[in-house]
Design a protein around this motif. Structure first.
Motif, PDB file in Angstrom:
ATOM      1  N   LEU A  51       0.889  -1.108  -0.006  1.00  0.00           N
ATOM      2  CA  LEU A  51       0.048  -0.019   0.005  1.00  0.00           C
ATOM      3  C   LEU A  51       1.091   1.295   0.086  1.00  0.00           C
ATOM      4  O   LEU A  51       1.988   1.317   0.602  1.00  0.00           O
ATOM      5  N   ASP A  52       0.563   2.343  -0.677  1.00  0.00           N
ATOM      6  CA  ASP A  52       1.131   3.492  -0.554  1.00  0.00           C
ATOM      7  C   ASP A  52       0.780   3.885   0.262  1.00  0.00           C
ATOM      8  O   ASP A  52      -0.172   3.704   1.336  1.00  0.00           O
ATOM      9  N   ASP A  53       1.454   5.365   1.085  1.00  0.00           N
ATOM     10  CA  ASP A  53       1.076   6.032   2.251  1.00  0.00           C
ATOM     11  C   ASP A  53      -0.511   6.272   2.619  1.00  0.00           C
ATOM     12  O   ASP A  53      -1.235   6.108   3.533  1.00  0.00           O
ATOM     13  N   ASP A  54      -1.035   6.820   1.470  1.00  0.00           N
ATOM     14  CA  ASP A  54      -2.278   7.261   1.634  1.00  0.00           C
ATOM     15  C   ASP A  54      -3.293   6.206   1.750  1.00  0.00           C
ATOM     16  O   ASP A  54      -4.320   6.075   2.548  1.00  0.00           O
ATOM     17  N   GLN A  77       0.658  -3.402  13.649  1.00  0.00           N
ATOM     18  CA  GLN A  77       1.873  -4.091  13.702  1.00  0.00           C
ATOM     19  C   GLN A  77       2.994  -4.086  12.633  1.00  0.00           C
ATOM     20  O   GLN A  77       4.086  -4.115  12.830  1.00  0.00           O
ATOM     21  N   LEU A  78       2.256  -3.863  11.678  1.00  0.00           N
ATOM     22  CA  LEU A  78       3.088  -3.800  10.206  1.00  0.00           C
ATOM     23  C   LEU A  78       3.390  -2.243   9.679  1.00  0.00           C
ATOM     24  O   LEU A  78       4.395  -2.135   8.810  1.00  0.00           O
ATOM     25  N   LEU A 137       4.460   6.237   9.396  1.00  0.00           N
ATOM     26  CA  LEU A 137       2.873   5.960   9.125  1.00  0.00           C
ATOM     27  C   LEU A 137       2.200   5.704  10.358  1.00  0.00           C
ATOM     28  O   LEU A 137       1.072   6.188  10.717  1.00  0.00           O
ATOM     29  N   HIS A 138       2.992   5.085  11.241  1.00  0.00           N
ATOM     30  CA  HIS A 138       2.189   4.787  12.788  1.00  0.00           C
ATOM     31  C   HIS A 138       1.932   6.104  13.341  1.00  0.00           C
ATOM     32  O   HIS A 138       0.799   6.146  14.089  1.00  0.00           O
ATOM     33  N   SER A 139       3.027   7.093  13.441  1.00  0.00           N
ATOM     34  CA  SER A 139       2.709   8.315  14.078  1.00  0.00           C
ATOM     35  C   SER A 139       1.608   9.085  13.317  1.00  0.00           C
ATOM     36  O   SER A 139       0.658   9.616  14.100  1.00  0.00           O
TER      37      SER A 139
END
Length: 188
Positions: free
Chosen positions: A74-77, A110-111, A116-118
């Motif tokens: 997946l891309d960020d969006d 978890q991935l 991206l998590h932030s």
């Protein structure tokens, strides 16, 4: 190596966007040679993506039906949108859909890479779901109705009229529709 990985991801995106691509079209889009396209197709196949090739004038490369589940890229969006939708599904009820969304969300959390998590945590921290009492969605029943619609099968169920009288119905679902959090099976 990062440039090669980005190019392979771009190739995968192109294959997902259109049914068939000829090698020269992909080479032009990716600004590489046809030989590089062939090598990148081989890399995708090694990752488990079913890239098919057909010879001839109408031939070319196409992404085949999944014979096995390949890695999801997946891309960020897309990742942020997926997490947001899963959170909405998980927060909207304690039914099969909400539970499945929560399980998928736990795996996805978890991935996620740290950047991206932030971002996802910021979106999550800034939003709140209003409590709702929506009807429970039976995921197994939803799957059965979708399969019946696809296979043109009749479905039998009991129907309670507004008067309280119960009658039996037999329909061939044409479409499953959702509005907000309500589901309907439509017949002709």
């Amino acid at each position: 190596m990062a440039e090669t990985t980005q190019r392979v991801l771009r190739l995968l995106g192109l294959l997902e966007a259109r049914t068939t691509w000829q090698a020269h079209e992909l080479a032009t889009r990716l600004e590489v040679t046809e030989r590089t396209v062939r090598r990148d197709v081989t890399r995708l196949r090694q990752l488990g993506y079913p890239v098919e090739a057909a010879r001839g004038l109408d031939g070319g490369y196409r992404l085949g039906a999944g014979r096995r589940l390949p890695p999801l890229l997946l891309d960020d969006d897309e990742a942020v949108a997926l997490v947001a939708c899963l959170r909405m599904g998980a927060l909207s009820g304690t039914d099969d859909v909400g539970e499945a969304a929560l399980r998928a969300l736990t795996k996805l959390d978890q991935l996620l890479p740290p950047r991206l998590h932030s971002l996802v945590a910021a979106v999550d921290g800034a939003t709140r779901a209003l409590p709702r009492n929506r009807p429970a969605v039976d995921l197994h029943l939803l799957q059965q109705l979708a399969t019946a619609q696809r296979d043109h099968m009749l479905v039998r169920f009991d129907y309670r009229k507004p008067t309280g009288e119960v009658s039996s119905r037999e329909v061939e679902p044409v479409r499953l529709m959702t509005q907000g959090e309500h589901w309907w099976g439509l017949d002709p």
